[in-house]
Design a protein around this motif. Sequence first.
Motif, PDB file in Angstrom:
ATOM      1  N   VAL A   1       0.829  -1.208   0.000  1.00 18.74           N
ATOM      2  CA  VAL A   1       0.000   0.000   0.000  1.00 18.74           C
ATOM      3  C   VAL A   1       0.862   1.256   0.000  1.00 18.74           C
ATOM      4  CG1 VAL A   1      -1.658   1.352   1.351  1.00 18.74           C
ATOM      5  CG2 VAL A   1      -1.938  -1.128   1.149  1.00 18.74           C
ATOM      6  N   LEU A   2       1.871   1.286   0.867  1.00 24.42           N
ATOM      7  CA  LEU A   2       2.637   2.508   1.082  1.00 24.42           C
ATOM      8  C   LEU A   2       3.705   2.781   0.028  1.00 24.42           C
ATOM      9  CD1 LEU A   2       3.234   2.853   4.920  1.00 24.42           C
ATOM     10  CD2 LEU A   2       1.707   4.157   3.461  1.00 24.42           C
ATOM     11  N   ARG A   3       4.367   1.739  -0.444  1.00 17.58           N
ATOM     12  CA  ARG A   3       5.502   1.988  -1.349  1.00 17.58           C
ATOM     13  C   ARG A   3       5.081   2.712  -2.630  1.00 17.58           C
ATOM     14  NH1 ARG A   3       8.764  -3.324  -2.167  1.00 17.58           N
ATOM     15  NH2 ARG A   3      10.574  -2.036  -2.714  1.00 17.58           N
ATOM     16  N   PRO A   4       3.979   2.331  -3.280  1.00 15.45           N
ATOM     17  CA  PRO A   4       3.582   3.096  -4.467  1.00 15.45           C
ATOM     18  C   PRO A   4       3.308   4.571  -4.152  1.00 15.45           C
ATOM     19  CG  PRO A   4       2.440   0.991  -4.410  1.00 15.45           C
ATOM     20  CD  PRO A   4       3.119   1.152  -3.078  1.00 15.45           C
ATOM     21  N   VAL A   5       2.747   4.835  -2.982  1.00 21.29           N
ATOM     22  CA  VAL A   5       2.493   6.218  -2.577  1.00 21.29           C
ATOM     23  C   VAL A   5       3.807   6.957  -2.388  1.00 21.29           C
ATOM     24  CG1 VAL A   5       1.498   7.697  -0.785  1.00 21.29           C
ATOM     25  CG2 VAL A   5       0.297   5.624  -1.491  1.00 21.29           C
ATOM     26  N   LEU A   6       4.749   6.313  -1.687  1.00 13.90           N
ATOM     27  CA  LEU A   6       6.040   6.943  -1.441  1.00 13.90           C
ATOM     28  C   LEU A   6       6.818   7.148  -2.744  1.00 13.90           C
ATOM     29  CD1 LEU A   6       6.980   5.025   1.813  1.00 13.90           C
ATOM     30  CD2 LEU A   6       6.497   7.472   1.623  1.00 13.90           C
ATOM     31  N   TYR A   7       6.704   6.202  -3.658  1.00 16.94           N
ATOM     32  CA  TYR A   7       7.363   6.374  -4.954  1.00 16.94           C
ATOM     33  C   TYR A   7       6.784   7.574  -5.702  1.00 16.94           C
ATOM     34  CZ  TYR A   7       9.709   1.840  -4.604  1.00 16.94           C
ATOM     35  OH  TYR A   7      10.506   0.796  -4.218  1.00 16.94           O
ATOM     36  N   ALA A   8       5.502   7.841  -5.493  1.00 16.55           N
ATOM     37  CA  ALA A   8       4.853   8.948  -6.196  1.00 16.55           C
ATOM     38  C   ALA A   8       5.194  10.302  -5.590  1.00 16.55           C
ATOM     39  CB  ALA A   8       3.339   8.745  -6.193  1.00 16.55           C
ATOM     40  N   ILE A   9       5.408  10.355  -4.283  1.00 22.12           N
ATOM     41  CA  ILE A   9       5.570  11.657  -3.624  1.00 22.12           C
ATOM     42  C   ILE A   9       7.016  11.979  -3.266  1.00 22.12           C
ATOM     43  CG2 ILE A   9       3.227  11.523  -2.700  1.00 22.12           C
ATOM     44  CD1 ILE A   9       4.427  10.898   0.049  1.00 22.12           C
TER      45      ILE A   9
ATOM     46  N   HIS B   1      11.235   2.901   4.600  1.00 20.90           N
ATOM     47  CA  HIS B   1      11.213   2.744   3.143  1.00 20.90           C
ATOM     48  C   HIS B   1      12.622   2.462   2.617  1.00 20.90           C
ATOM     49  CE1 HIS B   1      10.059   4.586  -1.030  1.00 20.90           C
ATOM     50  NE2 HIS B   1      10.090   3.277  -1.054  1.00 20.90           N
TER      51      HIS B   1
ATOM     52  N   PRO C   1       6.591  16.246  -5.721  1.00 22.60           N
ATOM     53  CA  PRO C   1       7.389  15.224  -5.035  1.00 22.60           C
ATOM     54  C   PRO C   1       8.659  15.820  -4.448  1.00 22.60           C
ATOM     55  CG  PRO C   1       6.600  14.417  -7.146  1.00 22.60           C
ATOM     56  CD  PRO C   1       6.290  15.879  -7.119  1.00 22.60           C
TER      57      PRO C   1
ATOM     58  N   PRO D   1       2.711  16.598  -0.097  1.00 17.92           N
ATOM     59  CA  PRO D   1       3.263  15.607  -1.024  1.00 17.92           C
ATOM     60  C   PRO D   1       3.488  16.128  -2.440  1.00 17.92           C
ATOM     61  CG  PRO D   1       0.927  15.250  -0.761  1.00 17.92           C
ATOM     62  CD  PRO D   1       1.278  16.368   0.176  1.00 17.92           C
TER      63      PRO D   1
END
Length: 252
Positions: A16-24, A58, A175, A172
């Motif tokens: 759940v979190l990694r795609p969000v972190l990759y985006a921001i 992360h 990025p 966010p």
Amino acid sequence: MHPPRANRAYRNVARVLRPVLYAITRRDWRGTEHLPVGSGFIAAGNHMTNVDPITFAHYLYDNGVAPKILAKSSLFSVPVLGWVLRTSGQIPVHRNTSQAGDSLRAAEQALAAGECVAVFPEGTLTRDPDLWPMVAKTGVARLALTTRVPVVPIAQWGPQLLLGRYAKVFKPIPPKRVTVVAGPPVDLADLYGRPLDAATLREATARVMAAITALLADVRGETPPERPYDMRRGGGGAGADGPAAPTADGAA
């Protein structure tokens, strides 16, 4: 690829979190060669904002490590962050209660089992006006000298752009560049045979924080204060004792 020690809940949180972190974020991961493979170790970092535990994890997760983060118990009730901490099996620290020692024992057990335990030795967000690491509590030293596992210093710069120190508004967009760099394990071998008294704990803590600060200075391209900020004195100072368990935010 998920770290081999990540349980199902940990992997689900990461999905759940990694795609969000990759985006921001725009990630600059450095020093990964210093992360031990196949053995327990302590990952010790600087602490500027409440989003630090997520960016810290992360970095480690992307490099094959599923850290167990020592975090004060109140963080487990924070929306989103609390869910992440609870479901991924992080270690709560209950300050000033009969359960206060449980976190240290849980950390020792995790290290003995070959896990990575992540700590922020300052015990709370740095009070330094320019976000340099401040005088830390001695919990990280006690844990390191008791277990004799490697202590890997890790510096972060950039998470404070996502969420400022004490800020309530998450930013966010656009990025943010997040730099995380690990250094070689801190040499504490000469302290292993000493009694765990205040002087020994202060010396070990100072070495860990000096290593983190040096890494951060290199990332920032700036010179840190001659003496770290000391909360007990309201400014630069040397040495500080603290209770036993180092935590993500607000030590034990």
